[in-house]
Design an enzyme around this catalytic site. Sequence first.
Site, PDB file in Angstrom:
ATOM      1  N   ASN A  25       0.805  -1.224   0.000  1.00 13.12           N
ATOM      2  CA  ASN A  25       0.000   0.000   0.000  1.00 13.12           C
ATOM      3  C   ASN A  25       0.839   1.276   0.000  1.00 13.12           C
ATOM      4  O   ASN A  25       0.383   2.329  -0.429  1.00 13.12           O
ATOM      5  CB  ASN A  25      -0.964   0.012   1.191  1.00 13.12           C
ATOM      6  CG  ASN A  25      -0.313  -0.420   2.478  1.00 13.12           C
ATOM      7  OD1 ASN A  25       0.222  -1.520   2.578  1.00 13.12           O
ATOM      8  ND2 ASN A  25      -0.343   0.448   3.468  1.00 13.12           N
ATOM      9  N   CYS A  53      -3.793   4.819   7.810  1.00 10.73           N
ATOM     10  CA  CYS A  53      -4.012   4.507   9.215  1.00 10.73           C
ATOM     11  C   CYS A  53      -2.958   5.154  10.088  1.00 10.73           C
ATOM     12  O   CYS A  53      -3.207   5.514  11.213  1.00 10.73           O
ATOM     13  CB  CYS A  53      -3.938   2.996   9.442  1.00 10.73           C
ATOM     14  SG  CYS A  53      -4.634   2.064   8.119  1.00 10.73           S
ATOM     15  N   HIS A  89     -13.655  -0.359  -1.052  1.00  8.02           N
ATOM     16  CA  HIS A  89     -13.427   1.085  -1.234  1.00  8.02           C
ATOM     17  C   HIS A  89     -12.134   1.432  -1.954  1.00  8.02           C
ATOM     18  O   HIS A  89     -11.905   2.579  -2.306  1.00  8.02           O
ATOM     19  CB  HIS A  89     -13.551   1.837   0.101  1.00  8.02           C
ATOM     20  CG  HIS A  89     -12.431   1.663   1.082  1.00  8.02           C
ATOM     21  ND1 HIS A  89     -11.462   2.609   1.263  1.00  8.02           N
ATOM     22  CD2 HIS A  89     -12.150   0.671   1.961  1.00  8.02           C
ATOM     23  CE1 HIS A  89     -10.629   2.210   2.224  1.00  8.02           C
ATOM     24  NE2 HIS A  89     -11.026   1.037   2.648  1.00  8.02           N
ATOM     25  N   SER A 141     -11.041  -5.368  -0.490  1.00  6.15           N
ATOM     26  CA  SER A 141     -11.851  -4.315   0.126  1.00  6.15           C
ATOM     27  C   SER A 141     -12.506  -3.488  -0.971  1.00  6.15           C
ATOM     28  O   SER A 141     -11.845  -3.117  -1.946  1.00  6.15           O
ATOM     29  CB  SER A 141     -10.936  -3.437   0.978  1.00  6.15           C
ATOM     30  OG  SER A 141     -11.654  -2.353   1.500  1.00  6.15           O
TER      31      SER A 141
END
Length: 403
Positions: free
Chosen positions: A163, A339, A213, A211
């Site tokens: 990511n 996050c 989104h 996921s």
Amino acid sequence: MRMRTRKNKASAMTERVYFDWNATAPLRPQAREALQEALALSGNPSSVHAEGRAARRLIERAREEVAALMAARPADVVFTSGGTEANMLALTPAIETPDEKRPRERLLMSAIEHSSVRAGGRFPRAAIEEIAADADGRVDLAALAQALAKAPRPLVSIMLANNETGVLQPVAEAAAIVHAAGGLLLVDAVQAVGRVPCDIGALGADLMTISAHKLGGPKGVGALVPASEAFHFADPLIRGGGQERGTRAGTENVAGIAAFGAAAVAARAQLAGEAAHMLALRNLLEDGLRAISPKVVVFGAAAERLPNTTLFALEGVKAETAIIAFDLEGIAVSSGAACSSGKVQPSHVLAAMGVSPTLLRGAVRVSLGWTATKADVERFLGAWRKVSGALSKGSKVQRGIAA
Ligand code: PLP
């Protein structure tokens, strides 16, 4: 007067450039439509009457649509509240098959996993071992083989695309090594699905997590996808009703799931075109960065990466300051994982790649999406020229440009 102020504010907002698609992607129009249609239905998908059956149909259609995105069997898709829950559900010693019911005692994971995997799910801390990554941001397969020799039959977690760096991991090679040692492979494909082709069989993954989104569906929906019906989760995270074949209890998020399906269909249909579009813009962006700041470091540049992601740093420019400066210029970028931004923690991914602590604190992540334009990239580069010139303690030339 007041009207004009409002209008100016509104147009300033529409002019913003959103380059943080790895944190979340905007809802695709097809997903928005499916969401709205599903919200109009009143039935509970577990009810046997017509209203219930209509809701059930939406879920089962979405199951097929999501499965098609990774060439999986629809019956194996388990809908969850997102990628984090899907990883939590999968990270358990209690994954049984018809001929193997003994718990898995060890969890091996690459040193660059997302925090939802790093937390270790239901494995005790002492049972978890990290596998090193190389300087390009790829998991070290020799280190994996060594760890497997010491820990037979583990669950192994290796993400498909990181990511922060966007670096694609050698998952198919890892799968062969893991299977030869009697292990199971969990692949967190949250960032990869919808951006690069993902075929669960070709990758050799036993379990995949995704996921909605990140691919244009709503937030709060995801899925765990086992590669075969043989896998049984003996200790589901959420128990109660028998939804999702007993693996994930609770009345389903019908509208979210339907929108996830619609986003999956659109992502699959447009994958090649969107990937080529993002790659062309990403190349333009990186060429521009290097032209403005010859000493810029693009992390993982030597490895195969997602077409939309650039993680870069320039010695002397702090990420948090750069991100605020970009924001003031109307551009949304991030310092790495969403996050941990806000807390601005040094990236464990870059630390695992051996990046120096000073450079690591400057890492800015730019992640593009299908609506990005050449003009957006040019605006970003114009902003970087200003930002790097003002913030860098580097060359006089850069300070000159800012002045
Ligand atoms: N895995 C990876 C690689 C991610 O990037 C993310 C989200 O940033 C997640 C898992 C968690 O997904 P979700 O936000 O749906 O909980």
